[in-house]
Enzyme design. Structure first.
Site, PDB file in Angstrom:
ATOM      1  N   ALA A 307      67.087  54.418  24.323  1.00 56.91           N
ATOM      2  CA  ALA A 307      67.886  53.140  24.764  1.00 56.91           C
ATOM      3  C   ALA A 307      67.620  52.831  26.206  1.00 56.91           C
ATOM      4  O   ALA A 307      67.897  51.983  26.812  1.00 56.91           O
ATOM      5  CB  ALA A 307      69.273  53.417  24.591  1.00 56.91           C
ATOM      6  N   ILE A 309      65.228  53.355  28.242  1.00 56.95           N
ATOM      7  CA  ILE A 309      63.975  52.844  28.617  1.00 56.95           C
ATOM      8  C   ILE A 309      63.939  51.243  28.681  1.00 56.95           C
ATOM      9  O   ILE A 309      63.963  50.676  27.874  1.00 56.95           O
ATOM     10  CB  ILE A 309      62.689  53.131  27.584  1.00 56.95           C
ATOM     11  CG1 ILE A 309      62.672  54.847  27.512  1.00 56.95           C
ATOM     12  CG2 ILE A 309      61.444  52.489  28.083  1.00 56.95           C
ATOM     13  CD1 ILE A 309      61.858  55.202  29.002  1.00 56.95           C
ATOM     14  N   GLU A 311      62.164  48.653  27.867  1.00 59.09           N
ATOM     15  CA  GLU A 311      60.863  48.477  27.425  1.00 59.09           C
ATOM     16  C   GLU A 311      60.322  46.894  27.566  1.00 59.09           C
ATOM     17  O   GLU A 311      59.198  46.653  27.408  1.00 59.09           O
ATOM     18  CB  GLU A 311      60.653  48.593  25.713  1.00 59.09           C
ATOM     19  CG  GLU A 311      61.857  47.727  24.929  1.00 59.09           C
ATOM     20  CD  GLU A 311      63.027  48.288  24.938  1.00 59.09           C
ATOM     21  OE1 GLU A 311      63.967  47.957  24.331  1.00 59.09           O
ATOM     22  OE2 GLU A 311      63.536  49.389  25.698  1.00 59.09           O
ATOM     23  N   ASP A 353      41.466  34.808  59.745  1.00 55.83           N
ATOM     24  CA  ASP A 353      40.099  33.950  60.434  1.00 55.83           C
ATOM     25  C   ASP A 353      40.261  33.101  61.261  1.00 55.83           C
ATOM     26  O   ASP A 353      41.473  32.324  60.866  1.00 55.83           O
ATOM     27  CB  ASP A 353      38.986  33.896  59.284  1.00 55.83           C
ATOM     28  CG  ASP A 353      37.741  33.228  59.722  1.00 55.83           C
ATOM     29  OD1 ASP A 353      37.222  33.951  60.823  1.00 55.83           O
ATOM     30  OD2 ASP A 353      37.134  32.467  58.998  1.00 55.83           O
ATOM     31  N   ASP A 641      36.839  33.049  54.824  1.00 53.46           N
ATOM     32  CA  ASP A 641      35.921  32.201  54.460  1.00 53.46           C
ATOM     33  C   ASP A 641      34.571  32.445  53.949  1.00 53.46           C
ATOM     34  O   ASP A 641      33.788  31.696  53.061  1.00 53.46           O
ATOM     35  CB  ASP A 641      36.057  30.682  54.786  1.00 53.46           C
ATOM     36  CG  ASP A 641      35.636  30.523  56.231  1.00 53.46           C
ATOM     37  OD1 ASP A 641      35.257  31.634  56.669  1.00 53.46           O
ATOM     38  OD2 ASP A 641      35.726  29.345  56.759  1.00 53.46           O
ATOM     39  N   ASP A 645      33.631  38.143  55.580  1.00 48.35           N
ATOM     40  CA  ASP A 645      34.895  38.317  55.303  1.00 48.35           C
ATOM     41  C   ASP A 645      35.147  39.116  54.056  1.00 48.35           C
ATOM     42  O   ASP A 645      36.332  39.704  53.790  1.00 48.35           O
ATOM     43  CB  ASP A 645      35.776  37.108  55.121  1.00 48.35           C
ATOM     44  CG  ASP A 645      35.657  36.402  56.813  1.00 48.35           C
ATOM     45  OD1 ASP A 645      35.922  37.171  57.654  1.00 48.35           O
ATOM     46  OD2 ASP A 645      35.442  35.098  56.467  1.00 48.35           O
ATOM     47  N   ASN A 734      69.864  45.405  22.939  1.00 46.71           N
ATOM     48  CA  ASN A 734      68.544  45.684  23.819  1.00 46.71           C
ATOM     49  C   ASN A 734      67.689  44.273  23.400  1.00 46.71           C
ATOM     50  O   ASN A 734      66.954  43.879  24.319  1.00 46.71           O
ATOM     51  CB  ASN A 734      67.633  46.757  23.566  1.00 46.71           C
ATOM     52  CG  ASN A 734      68.290  47.988  24.210  1.00 46.71           C
ATOM     53  OD1 ASN A 734      68.945  47.876  25.211  1.00 46.71           O
ATOM     54  ND2 ASN A 734      67.906  49.131  23.864  1.00 46.71           N
ATOM     55  N   ASP A 738      68.689  41.824  26.800  1.00 48.98           N
ATOM     56  CA  ASP A 738      67.896  42.256  27.668  1.00 48.98           C
ATOM     57  C   ASP A 738      66.778  41.018  28.136  1.00 48.98           C
ATOM     58  O   ASP A 738      66.643  40.813  29.286  1.00 48.98           O
ATOM     59  CB  ASP A 738      67.042  43.524  27.316  1.00 48.98           C
ATOM     60  CG  ASP A 738      67.866  44.673  27.524  1.00 48.98           C
ATOM     61  OD1 ASP A 738      69.109  44.452  27.947  1.00 48.98           O
ATOM     62  OD2 ASP A 738      67.153  45.797  27.326  1.00 48.98           O
TER      63      ASP A 738
END
Length: 910
Positions: A307, A309, A311, A353, A641, A645, A734, A738
């Site tokens: 309970a 956790i 999830e 840049d 660009d 880079d 849950n 949740d």
């Protein structure tokens, strides 16, 4: 997770044989040698290699391509998704749930969440494996090569060291080439060096330690010839070229977890430890002290652990990030990797840049000098002034059918200026067509064209001010031509210097009228006894909105650092105009790549915060700069660009590519792409990223305070020997309370002061910024009220046990829905953040409320959940208890604000 964009290997070379060249010879700095020394080193001649020798070298060195190793399979990528610690915790929870008969549904839900996340991860990774293909596509398909004294076309992948290449305007350079014959050659190298204008090539000696952009006698693979022609010898191919070196750096850039992934790992570990401690304590208390059967207590302990956790959190995080990507896309920030949304919100340093991001990547005339005065470009100008006619006529720009300009950026800037002022070049060329010319040459730095004008001919000449001034004997002022004096020359040179120190590129204009076209088109016949007409100063100007965006970033605690391949003076001038440097900045705030080479890594780590501008840098320098900031503990964003880079984009915590001017290579190495190439978009995206993280924290606060309430309810009930909740109650809560409210919290608008807070940085996590404190006191209250209602029902009023359980279940479910409103802000009052402003949140609460009422009033379901025979009084107790969390949290928030706790944890500036 290992998310390698691609696998690259160095070119295999083997041992020297016959008259080929060894790897040691290929490693020499050919740009620092004479042309003849290079040809000797490479065992080649200006007539080129024979076909037989070329074939032998091709077998020795391999094809002129960027090599890629074997890619991971989809299955390998899928399995890699399960290496995240939080995912492992969830899998363990699913297995535990599956061993308990009545919690198989919980196990199925957890497994579904984990598998969906894995598929999303693989999908994102597959999208990211495009950089190497883009590098390959940049290569020129065909090259003009001298073989046995004749020029032929061959596929570029068949080129070898020692081949003689002929380059012309429009060609893509097929390999790294040491030039030995140039004729007005200009090469656009922005993608490799970051320099904003094409480079004029020459054969002058170059120092051994010269930066890439200063190697004027070299042409590099994948760059573009914009003007002139040349011949040279191939010195490096494939992975040994400069672009190949960059590709190898990309492969060797270490894979890093984002701050979000690190936070998830930390939270997973913390929760696991906490859950195990609680489960063990419950088992010891229930079995050891209360004498309950050990198997019964084992099942209860495992139920509580499961309970606890959250999830749904990985799925909720993914959904919130995905919603954030949609919002960013509407503001021109296209996210390629979901965690990048949140990472940008934690950014402390933006390494940007210059060309195309902070500037417009378009040469633009800013100043015009004529009649002895400097004029701003936006002033009115007489179209018949000689300076205006010369800059347009002595110009090789072509106007396409769609009115776009084709040609050298410097020349197109002059024509664009003319068009903006109303100078109709096409019409002018009908009246004054070009009848002869002396083309530009890098030695004399001038070009001249000749045009009929009335019964005479006008010679229009433009070029370097110092060279052109030597050829002027007269000057025109206010339409009057008179002999040029020393005072005139000094004034012109002073103006040239004044414009140059502003980092403007300055060109001079001159003319003369002659009765007939000279018989010989030579510089001596054409470019003498000229009349000085004026100067023009041009620059790649800063974006108008960039300065404001940099100021916004500074206000938000984010440091902007400019990194460019351009010259020191140009970079310094643009940085000053943008506010990156100010008039009081130390000269040492600007550093070049050559100076950086002389600083050890340890010294650079200590002093990196002193530098705001890096000029004339190489790809290795960019990676080194990013790493130094990261070693300081900073979250670093890098924009770029060009191909040059790409390694630093991959090294940065978040790489930001350019959607318009960016190469496919830079975009492939990026986490996010700017559709409008605009620095201001980054600042908008930072705000969105901060909002996303804040919303994830709100979801975490909501979920974990709810889970803490559930755990405390069961833990204390176990100590007291109460039977307060059934497993089905926990599972339904849950499922119902949740997911929907937590997702809807991800759609909350950004709080007004989000850009006034200091960046979170690496030290921040899901529990920082006051979330942990709020979660604790709110979770304790939820658990306490639930226990109180159960006691009130069974102890005070003496209701039946199933009524007490039903009231506890409903209280715990409804109080979580009420508490979701509190989570709209950690510290601000609910009534100051528009409690009903988020429509999706309102719908989520109503949906969850309806599902809770469904099991309470649906015949059959209410029996399963034990909710029957409840009176109006009992429902009123449940409603009052559930709503009480709002005034309680409002009081706690007011106290925390009164003592300044909110400003302390959020580091809000006064």
């Amino acid at each position: 997770m290992h998310r390698s964009l691609f696998i690259l290997t160095l070119l295999h070379s083997g041992q020297e044989r016959g008259n080929t060249v060894s790897k040691e010879q290929l490693n020499k700095a050919f740009f620092a040698q004479t042309e003849e020394e290079v040809l000797t080193e490479l065992n080649s001649t200006r007539g080129g290699l024979t076909n037989e020798e070329a074939a032998k070298r091709l077998a020795e060195y391999g094809e002129n391509v960027l090599e890629a190793g074997e890619k991971r399979t989809t299955l390998q990528k899928f399995l890699d998704q399960f290496k995240d610690f939080m995912i492992l915790v969830l899998l363990a929870a699913a297995i535990i749930s599956g061993t308990i008969g009545h919690e198989i549904a919980d196990a199925i839900i957890i497994l579904a969440v984990v598998i969906i996340n894995a598929f999303l991860g693989v999908f994102q990774e597959n999208k990211a494996e495009e950089a190497i293909e883009a590098l390959k596509k940049m290569a020129s398909p065909l090259a003009n090569v001298k073989r046995g004294g004749e020029v032929i076309q061959v596929k570029s992948e068949l080129l070898v060291p020692g081949d003689i290449i002929v380059l012309e305007a429009g060609d893509v350079v097929p390999a790294d080439i040491r030039l030995y014959d140039v004729n007005s050659l200009k090469v656009e190298e922005a993608a490799l060096t970051g320099e904003s204008v094409p480079v004029e090539k020459d054969l002058r000696d170059v120092e051994t330690d010269a930066a890439l952009g200063d190697r004027k006698n070299m042409a590099f693979s994948s760059t573009n010839v914009t003007y002139g022609r040349a011949e040279g010898v191939v010195v490096l191919t494939g992975m040994n070229t400069e672009v190949g070196h960059i590709a190898n750096m990309l492969q060797n850039a270490e894979e890093k977890k984002t701050p979000l992934q690190i936070n998830q790992d930390q939270m997973g570990k913390s929760l696991t430890i906490l859950i195990l401690v609680i489960a063990v304590l419950m088992f010891i208390i229930g079995f050891g002290f209360n004498g309950r059967p050990w198997l019964d207590m084992l099942m209860v302990s495992i139920s509580v652990a499961v309970a606890a956790i959250p999830e749904g959190l990985p799925a909720i995080t993914t959904i919130i990030l995905a919603l954030g990507t949609q919002k960013m896309a509407s503001r021109n920030a296209l996210v390629r990797k979901l965690p990048a949304v949140e990472t940008l919100g934690g950014t402390e340093v933006i390494c940007s840049d210059k060309t195309g991001t902070l500037t417009q990547n378009k040469m633009t005339i800013e100043k015009v000098y004529y009649d002895g005065q400097v004029h701003n470009a936006d002033e009115n100008i007489d179209l018949e002034l000689p300076v205006m006619k010369i800059m347009n006529l002595a110009n090789d720009t072509k106007i396409a059918h769609d009115k776009s300009l084709i040609g050298d950026p410097t020349e197109t800037a002059m024509v664009q200026y003319g068009l903006e002022k109303g100078f109709d070049l096409s019409a002018k060329l009908v009246d004054m067509p070009r009848v002869a010319e002396v083309p530009f040459e890098s030695d004399r730095k001038l070009m001249s064209t000749i045009h009929p004008e009335g019964n005479q001919f006008m010679i229009a000449t433009k070029g370097a001010p110092d060279e052109l001034l030597k050829r002027c004997t007269h000057i025109i002022k206010a339409g009057v031509i008179s002999p040029i004096t020393d005072a005139d020359r000094n004034a012109i040179l002073d103006t040239n210097h004044s414009l140059a120190i502003q980092a403007l590129r300055v060109l001079a204009m001159a003319f003369k009228n002659v009765a007939a076209v000279p018989a010989k088109m030579t510089t001596e016949a054409v470019e003498t006894d000229l009349v000085f007409a004026g100067l023009i100063g041009m620059i790649d100007p800063e974006r108008p909105e960039a300065k404001q965006a940099i100021a916004q970033a500074q206000k938000a605690g984010i440091r902007t650092v400019m990194i460019t391949g351009d010259h020191r003076d140009t970079a310094s001038a643009i940085a000053t105009r943008l506010g990156i440097l100010d008039e009081n900045s130390s000269a040492k705030a600007v550093i070049t790549g050559a100076e950086l080479n002389d600083i050890s890594d340890d010294d650079f780590l200590r002093t990196v915060q002193n530098y705001s501008v890096y000029a004339r840098v190489s790809p290795e320098h960019k990676v080194r700069i990013v790493k130094a900031w990261q070693d300081q503990g900073k979250v670093v964003a890098m924009t770029g660009d060009g191909v040059n880079d790409a390694p630093s984009l991959k090294q940065a915590d978040i790489g930001i590519g350019m959607g318009i001017t960016g190469t496919e290579v830079s975009k492939g190495a990026s986490d996010m792409v700017l559709a409008d190439d605009n620095f201001a978009t980054i600042v908008h995206a930072v705000e969105e990223g901060r909002k996303v993280f804040a919303n994830i924290q709100k979801a975490v606060q909501y979920l974990l305070s709810a889970n803490l309430g559930e755990v405390l309810t069961l833990f204390i009930a176990t100590i007291l020997g109460w039977q307060i909740l059934e497993p089905i109650h926990l599972l339904w809560i849950n499922l119902v309370t949740d997911v929907f409210p937590a997702i809807a919290l991800g759609l909350e608008e950004a709080e007004k002061d989000v850009m006034e807070q200091a960046p979170r940085g690496r030290s921040s996590n899901f529990f920082s910024n006051g979330v942990f404190t709020s979660m604790i006191y709110q979770g304790i209250y939820e658990g306490g009220i639930t226990l109180f209602v159960f006691w009130l029902a069974t102890g005070y009023y003496g209701f039946e046990l199933h009524i007490g359980e039903a009231m506890a279940f409903l209280t715990l479910g409804f109080i979580q829905l009420s508490h979701a409103f509190n989570c709209k802000s950690v510290f601000k009052s609910l009534f100051s953040v528009n409690p009903f402003g988020n429509k999706m949140f309102n719908y989520a609460i109503l949906l969850s409320l309806a599902l809770m009422l469904l099991v309470a009033f649906t015949p059959g379901l209410n029996t399963i959940f034990g909710i029957y025979d409840m009176t109006g009084q009992q429902w009123m107790i449940v409603a009052a208890a559930a709503l009480s969390v709002i005034p309680f949290v409002e009081i706690m928030k007011a106290i925390l604000r009164a003592v300044g706790y909110d400003k302390k944890v959020n580091q809000i500036k006064a």
